[in-house]
Structures are given as C-alpha cells and as structure tokens.
Design a protein around this motif. Structure first.
Motif, PDB file in Angstrom:
ATOM      1  N   ILE A 199       2.357   4.951   0.801  1.00  0.00           N
ATOM      2  CA  ILE A 199       2.420   5.857   1.948  1.00  0.00           C
ATOM      3  C   ILE A 199       1.672   7.148   1.606  1.00  0.00           C
ATOM      4  O   ILE A 199       0.989   7.723   2.437  1.00  0.00           O
ATOM      5  CB  ILE A 199       3.890   6.169   2.308  1.00  0.00           C
ATOM      6  CG1 ILE A 199       4.617   4.913   2.757  1.00  0.00           C
ATOM      7  CG2 ILE A 199       3.977   7.255   3.363  1.00  0.00           C
ATOM      8  CD1 ILE A 199       4.098   4.307   4.032  1.00  0.00           C
ATOM      9  N   GLU A 253       0.836  -1.198   0.000  1.00  0.00           N
ATOM     10  CA  GLU A 253       0.000   0.000   0.000  1.00  0.00           C
ATOM     11  C   GLU A 253       0.876   1.256   0.000  1.00  0.00           C
ATOM     12  O   GLU A 253       1.881   1.316   0.696  1.00  0.00           O
ATOM     13  CB  GLU A 253      -0.899  -0.002   1.240  1.00  0.00           C
ATOM     14  CG  GLU A 253      -1.973   1.050   1.180  1.00  0.00           C
ATOM     15  CD  GLU A 253      -3.030   0.834   2.241  1.00  0.00           C
ATOM     16  OE1 GLU A 253      -3.398   1.813   2.892  1.00  0.00           O
ATOM     17  OE2 GLU A 253      -3.463  -0.320   2.421  1.00  0.00           O
ATOM     18  N   LYS A 282      -4.390  10.650   0.545  1.00  0.00           N
ATOM     19  CA  LYS A 282      -4.218   9.817   1.733  1.00  0.00           C
ATOM     20  C   LYS A 282      -2.736   9.774   2.076  1.00  0.00           C
ATOM     21  O   LYS A 282      -1.902   9.541   1.201  1.00  0.00           O
ATOM     22  CB  LYS A 282      -4.742   8.400   1.503  1.00  0.00           C
ATOM     23  CG  LYS A 282      -6.245   8.303   1.498  1.00  0.00           C
ATOM     24  CD  LYS A 282      -6.687   6.862   1.453  1.00  0.00           C
ATOM     25  CE  LYS A 282      -8.204   6.780   1.489  1.00  0.00           C
ATOM     26  NZ  LYS A 282      -8.654   5.386   1.449  1.00  0.00           N
ATOM     27  N   ILE A 283      -2.439   9.992   3.350  1.00  0.00           N
ATOM     28  CA  ILE A 283      -1.077   9.911   3.857  1.00  0.00           C
ATOM     29  C   ILE A 283      -1.087   8.827   4.942  1.00  0.00           C
ATOM     30  O   ILE A 283      -1.814   8.944   5.931  1.00  0.00           O
ATOM     31  CB  ILE A 283      -0.610  11.254   4.473  1.00  0.00           C
ATOM     32  CG1 ILE A 283      -0.843  12.435   3.517  1.00  0.00           C
ATOM     33  CG2 ILE A 283       0.831  11.156   4.959  1.00  0.00           C
ATOM     34  CD1 ILE A 283       0.106  12.542   2.368  1.00  0.00           C
ATOM     35  N   SER A 284      -0.311   7.775   4.741  1.00  0.00           N
ATOM     36  CA  SER A 284      -0.286   6.631   5.674  1.00  0.00           C
ATOM     37  C   SER A 284      -1.691   6.126   5.983  1.00  0.00           C
ATOM     38  O   SER A 284      -1.995   5.751   7.111  1.00  0.00           O
ATOM     39  CB  SER A 284       0.434   7.012   6.972  1.00  0.00           C
ATOM     40  OG  SER A 284       1.795   7.211   6.720  1.00  0.00           O
ATOM     41  N   GLY A 285      -2.559   6.138   4.972  1.00  0.00           N
ATOM     42  CA  GLY A 285      -3.919   5.640   5.119  1.00  0.00           C
ATOM     43  C   GLY A 285      -4.910   6.643   5.681  1.00  0.00           C
ATOM     44  O   GLY A 285      -6.106   6.376   5.724  1.00  0.00           O
ATOM     45  N   LYS A 322       6.713   3.266   0.538  1.00  0.00           N
ATOM     46  CA  LYS A 322       7.703   3.259   1.610  1.00  0.00           C
ATOM     47  C   LYS A 322       9.097   3.020   1.033  1.00  0.00           C
ATOM     48  O   LYS A 322       9.291   2.136   0.205  1.00  0.00           O
ATOM     49  CB  LYS A 322       7.359   2.179   2.634  1.00  0.00           C
ATOM     50  CG  LYS A 322       8.252   2.191   3.843  1.00  0.00           C
ATOM     51  CD  LYS A 322       7.801   1.180   4.872  1.00  0.00           C
ATOM     52  CE  LYS A 322       8.711   1.244   6.081  1.00  0.00           C
ATOM     53  NZ  LYS A 322       8.245   0.370   7.148  1.00  0.00           N
ATOM     54  N   LYS A 348      -4.196  13.788  12.275  1.00  0.00           N
ATOM     55  CA  LYS A 348      -3.401  12.551  12.321  1.00  0.00           C
ATOM     56  C   LYS A 348      -2.189  12.650  11.393  1.00  0.00           C
ATOM     57  O   LYS A 348      -1.159  12.020  11.625  1.00  0.00           O
ATOM     58  CB  LYS A 348      -4.245  11.345  11.881  1.00  0.00           C
ATOM     59  CG  LYS A 348      -5.490  11.124  12.686  1.00  0.00           C
ATOM     60  CD  LYS A 348      -5.171  10.473  13.993  1.00  0.00           C
ATOM     61  CE  LYS A 348      -6.480  10.089  14.678  1.00  0.00           C
ATOM     62  NZ  LYS A 348      -6.306   9.806  16.071  1.00  0.00           N
ATOM     63  N   ILE A 349      -2.317  13.440  10.326  1.00  0.00           N
ATOM     64  CA  ILE A 349      -1.270  13.541   9.314  1.00  0.00           C
ATOM     65  C   ILE A 349      -0.150  14.491   9.725  1.00  0.00           C
ATOM     66  O   ILE A 349       1.027  14.177   9.575  1.00  0.00           O
ATOM     67  CB  ILE A 349      -1.876  13.973   7.958  1.00  0.00           C
ATOM     68  CG1 ILE A 349      -2.785  12.864   7.427  1.00  0.00           C
ATOM     69  CG2 ILE A 349      -0.791  14.325   6.955  1.00  0.00           C
ATOM     70  CD1 ILE A 349      -3.592  13.249   6.218  1.00  0.00           C
ATOM     71  N   ILE A 360       3.104  13.346  11.443  1.00  0.00           N
ATOM     72  CA  ILE A 360       3.950  12.318  10.811  1.00  0.00           C
ATOM     73  C   ILE A 360       4.597  12.767   9.510  1.00  0.00           C
ATOM     74  O   ILE A 360       5.250  11.979   8.845  1.00  0.00           O
ATOM     75  CB  ILE A 360       3.143  11.019  10.566  1.00  0.00           C
ATOM     76  CG1 ILE A 360       1.969  11.247   9.616  1.00  0.00           C
ATOM     77  CG2 ILE A 360       2.685  10.419  11.875  1.00  0.00           C
ATOM     78  CD1 ILE A 360       1.253   9.977   9.190  1.00  0.00           C
ATOM     79  N   ILE A 361       4.409  14.035   9.117  1.00  0.00           N
ATOM     80  CA  ILE A 361       4.995  14.514   7.868  1.00  0.00           C
ATOM     81  C   ILE A 361       5.994  15.631   8.129  1.00  0.00           C
ATOM     82  O   ILE A 361       6.015  16.232   9.195  1.00  0.00           O
ATOM     83  CB  ILE A 361       3.920  15.017   6.875  1.00  0.00           C
ATOM     84  CG1 ILE A 361       3.142  16.183   7.475  1.00  0.00           C
ATOM     85  CG2 ILE A 361       3.000  13.897   6.448  1.00  0.00           C
ATOM     86  CD1 ILE A 361       2.197  16.866   6.507  1.00  0.00           C
TER      87      ILE A 361
END
Length: 103
Positions: free
Chosen positions: A4, A2, A66-69, A33, A78-79, A82-83
């Motif tokens: 990232i 999937e 979508k970033i990491s789902g 990834k 949530k994003i 992590i970015i």
C-alpha cells in the motif's frame, strides 16, 4: 501482494545558513494492507520529515514514494483523499473553518 505504501531510497536535504543538512538519508520500506505502521526514534531522526513527504506536504530531494500505486510526486491529488495522519502537534488554522483548511 503489492504494498500500500512503497518508499525507495528516500532522501531529504535542507539548506540552513549555507550548510546542507540531511534530514532523511536513503530510507526504504514497504507497508502492506492490514499492517499497522509507525516510526520511532530520537528527536531529529527524520520521522516527521518522512511523514511530511508521505502525506505529500514536502517534496523529497530524491527517491520515490507510492501510495496505493500512485506516485506521490506526480499524483498527489489522488493520494490526499485516501490518506490520514494523526500528528503529535496540534495543527489548526484558527481563522479557517475545517472545510477551508483542507490542504
């Protein structure tokens, strides 16, 4: 595997003096990834606008990210943790501490 980053049919338009300007027109791509990803193109091609949408700073006119789902429109909280992005322009708020300037 999937992706990232998953971008589908991304569009961003702006209104400028009553005229509709399309900055990003139907862009789709995946980043997996372990890949190193960058965008190149001439000035005005929509690179900065695309990254602004990927980092949840600007909302797309249409399409999905979508970033990491996580859905960038519905789950930007949530994003953001992590970015990261390195901009070519210096973007500092001189009157704020680093902690205060968090988006």
């Amino acid at each position: 595997m999937e992706p990232i980053i998953e971008v589908k049919n991304l569009v961003k338009t702006f209104d400028s003096r009553g005229k509709k300007i399309t900055a990003v027109n139907d862009v789709s791509f995946n980043v997996f990834k372990g890949e190193i990803f960058g965008m190149i193109g001439p000035n005005g091609a929509g690179k900065s606008t695309t990254f602004s949408m990927l980092t949840t700073l600007t909302k797309p006119t249409s399409g999905s990210i979508k970033i990491s789902g996580f859905d960038a429109l519905k789950q930007n909280d949530k994003i953001r943790p992590i970015i990261g992005i390195v901009s070519q322009k210096l973007s500092l708020y001189l009157l704020l501490t680093a902690r205060e300037s968090k988006v």
